[in-house]
Design a protein around this motif. Structure first.
Motif, PDB file in Angstrom:
ATOM      1  N   LEU A 220     -48.674  -6.242 -32.796  1.00 47.17           N
ATOM      2  CA  LEU A 220     -48.348  -6.209 -31.309  1.00 47.17           C
ATOM      3  C   LEU A 220     -47.352  -7.500 -30.717  1.00 47.17           C
ATOM      4  O   LEU A 220     -46.682  -6.875 -29.923  1.00 47.17           O
ATOM      5  CB  LEU A 220     -49.723  -6.779 -30.696  1.00 47.17           C
ATOM      6  N   PHE A 221     -47.367  -8.485 -31.369  1.00 42.12           N
ATOM      7  CA  PHE A 221     -46.440  -9.479 -31.033  1.00 42.12           C
ATOM      8  C   PHE A 221     -44.858  -8.806 -31.298  1.00 42.12           C
ATOM      9  O   PHE A 221     -43.896  -8.875 -30.464  1.00 42.12           O
ATOM     10  CB  PHE A 221     -46.290 -10.661 -31.860  1.00 42.12           C
ATOM     11  N   ASN A 222     -44.758  -8.116 -32.428  1.00 39.38           N
ATOM     12  CA  ASN A 222     -43.442  -7.612 -32.665  1.00 39.38           C
ATOM     13  C   ASN A 222     -43.117  -6.393 -31.830  1.00 39.38           C
ATOM     14  O   ASN A 222     -42.057  -6.300 -31.481  1.00 39.38           O
ATOM     15  CB  ASN A 222     -43.650  -7.043 -34.278  1.00 39.38           C
ATOM     16  N   ALA A 223     -44.110  -5.491 -31.427  1.00 40.16           N
ATOM     17  CA  ALA A 223     -43.802  -4.600 -30.591  1.00 40.16           C
ATOM     18  C   ALA A 223     -43.235  -5.075 -29.257  1.00 40.16           C
ATOM     19  O   ALA A 223     -42.518  -4.693 -28.823  1.00 40.16           O
ATOM     20  CB  ALA A 223     -45.174  -3.796 -30.525  1.00 40.16           C
ATOM     21  N   TRP A 224     -44.161  -6.021 -28.646  1.00 35.05           N
ATOM     22  CA  TRP A 224     -43.553  -6.807 -27.306  1.00 35.05           C
ATOM     23  C   TRP A 224     -41.997  -7.240 -27.554  1.00 35.05           C
ATOM     24  O   TRP A 224     -41.320  -7.118 -26.569  1.00 35.05           O
ATOM     25  CB  TRP A 224     -44.586  -7.777 -26.939  1.00 35.05           C
ATOM     26  N   ARG A 225     -41.840  -7.821 -28.751  1.00 34.90           N
ATOM     27  CA  ARG A 225     -40.558  -8.546 -28.717  1.00 34.90           C
ATOM     28  C   ARG A 225     -39.298  -7.424 -28.887  1.00 34.90           C
ATOM     29  O   ARG A 225     -38.412  -7.639 -28.269  1.00 34.90           O
ATOM     30  CB  ARG A 225     -40.523  -9.410 -29.973  1.00 34.90           C
ATOM     31  N   LEU A 226     -39.795  -6.277 -29.546  1.00 37.03           N
ATOM     32  CA  LEU A 226     -38.702  -5.297 -29.581  1.00 37.03           C
ATOM     33  C   LEU A 226     -38.433  -4.702 -28.345  1.00 37.03           C
ATOM     34  O   LEU A 226     -37.490  -4.400 -28.079  1.00 37.03           O
ATOM     35  CB  LEU A 226     -39.347  -4.188 -30.631  1.00 37.03           C
ATOM     36  N   MET A 227     -39.759  -4.611 -27.379  1.00 37.71           N
ATOM     37  CA  MET A 227     -39.449  -3.764 -26.123  1.00 37.71           C
ATOM     38  C   MET A 227     -38.708  -4.833 -25.216  1.00 37.71           C
ATOM     39  O   MET A 227     -37.887  -4.296 -24.465  1.00 37.71           O
ATOM     40  CB  MET A 227     -40.791  -3.446 -25.595  1.00 37.71           C
ATOM     41  N   LEU A 228     -38.808  -6.154 -25.308  1.00 35.78           N
ATOM     42  CA  LEU A 228     -38.170  -6.973 -24.532  1.00 35.78           C
ATOM     43  C   LEU A 228     -36.777  -7.085 -24.886  1.00 35.78           C
ATOM     44  O   LEU A 228     -35.818  -7.364 -23.835  1.00 35.78           O
ATOM     45  CB  LEU A 228     -38.672  -8.431 -24.536  1.00 35.78           C
ATOM     46  N   ARG A 229     -36.467  -7.079 -26.067  1.00 40.72           N
ATOM     47  CA  ARG A 229     -34.953  -7.034 -26.695  1.00 40.72           C
ATOM     48  C   ARG A 229     -34.377  -5.606 -26.411  1.00 40.72           C
ATOM     49  O   ARG A 229     -32.946  -5.538 -26.548  1.00 40.72           O
ATOM     50  CB  ARG A 229     -35.049  -7.523 -28.082  1.00 40.72           C
ATOM     51  N   SER A 230     -34.982  -4.625 -26.032  1.00 36.37           N
ATOM     52  CA  SER A 230     -34.401  -3.302 -25.773  1.00 36.37           C
ATOM     53  C   SER A 230     -33.616  -3.314 -24.707  1.00 36.37           C
ATOM     54  O   SER A 230     -33.999  -3.519 -23.629  1.00 36.37           O
ATOM     55  CB  SER A 230     -35.573  -2.312 -25.936  1.00 36.37           C
ATOM     56  N   GLN A 231     -32.400  -2.757 -24.688  1.00 37.15           N
ATOM     57  CA  GLN A 231     -31.437  -2.585 -23.890  1.00 37.15           C
ATOM     58  C   GLN A 231     -31.887  -1.430 -22.918  1.00 37.15           C
ATOM     59  O   GLN A 231     -31.660  -1.622 -21.565  1.00 37.15           O
ATOM     60  CB  GLN A 231     -30.222  -2.526 -24.529  1.00 37.15           C
ATOM     61  N   SER A 232     -32.310  -0.688 -23.319  1.00 47.36           N
ATOM     62  CA  SER A 232     -32.999   0.586 -22.570  1.00 47.36           C
ATOM     63  C   SER A 232     -33.920   0.172 -21.339  1.00 47.36           C
ATOM     64  O   SER A 232     -33.955   0.732 -20.245  1.00 47.36           O
ATOM     65  CB  SER A 232     -33.321   1.764 -23.396  1.00 47.36           C
ATOM     66  N   PHE A 233     -34.694  -0.638 -21.933  1.00 44.79           N
ATOM     67  CA  PHE A 233     -35.858  -1.279 -21.354  1.00 44.79           C
ATOM     68  C   PHE A 233     -35.393  -1.803 -20.037  1.00 44.79           C
ATOM     69  O   PHE A 233     -35.719  -1.568 -18.955  1.00 44.79           O
ATOM     70  CB  PHE A 233     -36.961  -1.980 -21.948  1.00 44.79           C
ATOM     71  N   VAL A 234     -34.333  -2.774 -20.253  1.00 38.93           N
ATOM     72  CA  VAL A 234     -33.629  -3.479 -19.396  1.00 38.93           C
ATOM     73  C   VAL A 234     -32.962  -2.531 -18.389  1.00 38.93           C
ATOM     74  O   VAL A 234     -32.949  -2.754 -17.077  1.00 38.93           O
ATOM     75  CB  VAL A 234     -32.758  -4.715 -19.993  1.00 38.93           C
ATOM     76  N   ASP A 235     -32.460  -1.671 -19.063  1.00 35.06           N
ATOM     77  CA  ASP A 235     -31.300  -0.705 -18.174  1.00 35.06           C
ATOM     78  C   ASP A 235     -32.233   0.070 -17.151  1.00 35.06           C
ATOM     79  O   ASP A 235     -31.891   0.191 -15.897  1.00 35.06           O
ATOM     80  CB  ASP A 235     -30.457   0.159 -18.925  1.00 35.06           C
ATOM     81  N   VAL A 236     -33.252   0.520 -17.545  1.00 35.77           N
ATOM     82  CA  VAL A 236     -34.265   1.314 -16.781  1.00 35.77           C
ATOM     83  C   VAL A 236     -34.868   0.642 -15.781  1.00 35.77           C
ATOM     84  O   VAL A 236     -34.773   1.058 -14.475  1.00 35.77           O
ATOM     85  CB  VAL A 236     -35.397   2.012 -17.677  1.00 35.77           C
ATOM     86  N   THR A 237     -35.323  -0.613 -15.741  1.00 33.50           N
ATOM     87  CA  THR A 237     -35.755  -1.530 -14.969  1.00 33.50           C
ATOM     88  C   THR A 237     -34.627  -1.864 -13.998  1.00 33.50           C
ATOM     89  O   THR A 237     -35.320  -1.872 -12.878  1.00 33.50           O
ATOM     90  CB  THR A 237     -36.552  -2.837 -15.514  1.00 33.50           C
ATOM     91  N   VAL A 238     -33.687  -2.219 -14.381  1.00 40.72           N
ATOM     92  CA  VAL A 238     -32.516  -2.498 -13.549  1.00 40.72           C
ATOM     93  C   VAL A 238     -32.301  -1.434 -12.578  1.00 40.72           C
ATOM     94  O   VAL A 238     -31.903  -1.761 -11.234  1.00 40.72           O
ATOM     95  CB  VAL A 238     -31.359  -3.262 -14.311  1.00 40.72           C
ATOM     96  N   ALA A 239     -31.982  -0.402 -13.136  1.00 44.86           N
ATOM     97  CA  ALA A 239     -31.813   0.938 -12.396  1.00 44.86           C
ATOM     98  C   ALA A 239     -32.955   1.174 -11.022  1.00 44.86           C
ATOM     99  O   ALA A 239     -32.392   1.431 -10.033  1.00 44.86           O
ATOM    100  CB  ALA A 239     -31.619   1.960 -13.204  1.00 44.86           C
ATOM    101  N   ALA A 240     -34.227   1.022 -11.703  1.00 40.94           N
ATOM    102  CA  ALA A 240     -35.124   1.133 -10.896  1.00 40.94           C
ATOM    103  C   ALA A 240     -35.179   0.233  -9.486  1.00 40.94           C
ATOM    104  O   ALA A 240     -35.577   0.466  -8.324  1.00 40.94           O
ATOM    105  CB  ALA A 240     -36.878   0.891 -11.399  1.00 40.94           C
ATOM    106  N   ILE A 241     -34.877  -1.211  -9.746  1.00 39.29           N
ATOM    107  CA  ILE A 241     -34.715  -2.213  -8.847  1.00 39.29           C
ATOM    108  C   ILE A 241     -33.591  -1.740  -7.783  1.00 39.29           C
ATOM    109  O   ILE A 241     -33.701  -1.708  -6.638  1.00 39.29           O
ATOM    110  CB  ILE A 241     -34.514  -3.417  -9.475  1.00 39.29           C
ATOM    111  N   GLU A 242     -32.518  -1.349  -8.134  1.00 32.51           N
ATOM    112  CA  GLU A 242     -31.516  -0.990  -7.615  1.00 32.51           C
ATOM    113  C   GLU A 242     -31.582   0.194  -6.768  1.00 32.51           C
ATOM    114  O   GLU A 242     -31.183   0.448  -5.562  1.00 32.51           O
ATOM    115  CB  GLU A 242     -30.160  -0.780  -8.490  1.00 32.51           C
ATOM    116  N   ASP A 243     -32.513   1.263  -7.376  1.00 34.06           N
ATOM    117  CA  ASP A 243     -32.845   2.329  -6.367  1.00 34.06           C
ATOM    118  C   ASP A 243     -33.961   2.312  -5.478  1.00 34.06           C
ATOM    119  O   ASP A 243     -34.411   2.864  -4.603  1.00 34.06           O
ATOM    120  CB  ASP A 243     -33.348   3.471  -7.276  1.00 34.06           C
ATOM    121  N   GLY A 244     -34.651   0.663  -5.572  1.00 34.99           N
ATOM    122  CA  GLY A 244     -35.532   0.602  -4.366  1.00 34.99           C
ATOM    123  C   GLY A 244     -36.821   0.784  -5.068  1.00 34.99           C
ATOM    124  O   GLY A 244     -37.831   0.630  -4.060  1.00 34.99           O
TER     125      GLY A 244
END
Length: 244
Positions: A220-244
């Motif tokens: 579980l720790f490893n999965a969380w770390r991989l998700m947080l380091r994932s550029q796609s996770f960051v990109d999708v979230t940033v795009a959602a913020i920009e879209d409101g």
């Protein structure tokens, strides 16, 4: 947990659904959709909420000597005390409301009670300063007769699951806003800072527990770390913020 912490609401839902099967099958809660226009059911729902708010008001009076109005809107933030959880920004919002009322005392604002709760590591100095800020602001507002009929601030000491049973059922507003930030850039910066903070917390936890972790916990720790380091996770979230 809701059945234990909010038995009045659990009883009302059980009565409305015809059984307590919803405790094991949350899809059964869709049965409540048929009651959305039922005036009697809505009144009962409000009565349950009001009773929970009175319970919290009594608890706060007994344990903190803070008087709050259960008829006011309860704006509650209960989570770990941390900079990225933004309790300090909530306090700045309270200060802004206080200043507004001092400048325009006759403005008809919604009566609001802010209640905070949470825990932090004993050595985390900033968390202690945030807690001190909350209590100091509350001390000023709660003793100012010009505003304390409209604003109140309370801090729940010794926050725990047991005490949370008073806090959660009484909340009218949650801590997380659901509207877009006026400045998306600021929100994106806050998100990236939160990601870094969570990742650092996970790293520290992994080091602290070391070989004591079970295989599934380590995964579980490893999965969380991989998700947080994932550029796609960051990109999708940033795009959602920009879209409101």
């Amino acid at each position: 947990f809701m059945a234990v912490s909010n038995p009045r609401l659990a009883e009302l839902i059980t009565e409305a659904c015809g059984s307590d099967e919803w405790l094991r099958d949350l899809d059964r809660l869709r049965d409540l959709e048929t009651l959305v226009d039922d005036v009697g059911f809505r009144d009962q729902w409000r009565d349950v909420k009001t009773a929970a708010k009175r319970d919290l008001a009594d608890w706060l009076l007994k344990h903190t000597d803070t008087v709050v109005d259960p008829e006011s809107l309860f704006d509650i933030q209960a989570k770990r005390i941390h900079e990225y959880k933004r309790q300090h920004l909530n306090v700045l919002h309270i200060i802004r409301l206080y200043q507004h009322l001092k400048q325009k005392p006759h403005d008809d604002l919604v009566r609001r009670t802010f209640v905070f709760g949470g825990k932090a590591a004993p050595g985390y100095r900033m968390a202690k300063l945030i807690i001190k800020l909350i209590n100091s602001v509350g001390e000023v507002i709660n003793h100012d007769p010009e505003v304390n009929g409209t604003l109140r601030v309370a801090y729940m000491p010794d926050f725990s699951v047991k005490n949370g049973r008073y806090l959660y059922p009484a909340a009218d507003l949650s801590a997380v806003p659901d509207k877009p930030c006026a400045e998306p850039g600021d929100e994106i910066a806050a998100f990236l800072e939160a990601v870094s903070a969570v990742e650092a917390d996970l790293e520290r936890a992994a080091v602290r527990f070391g070989d004591h972790l079970r295989d599934e916990d380590q995964a579980l720790f490893n999965a969380w770390r991989l998700m947080l380091r994932s550029q796609s996770f960051v990109d999708v979230t940033v795009a959602a913020i920009e879209d409101g």
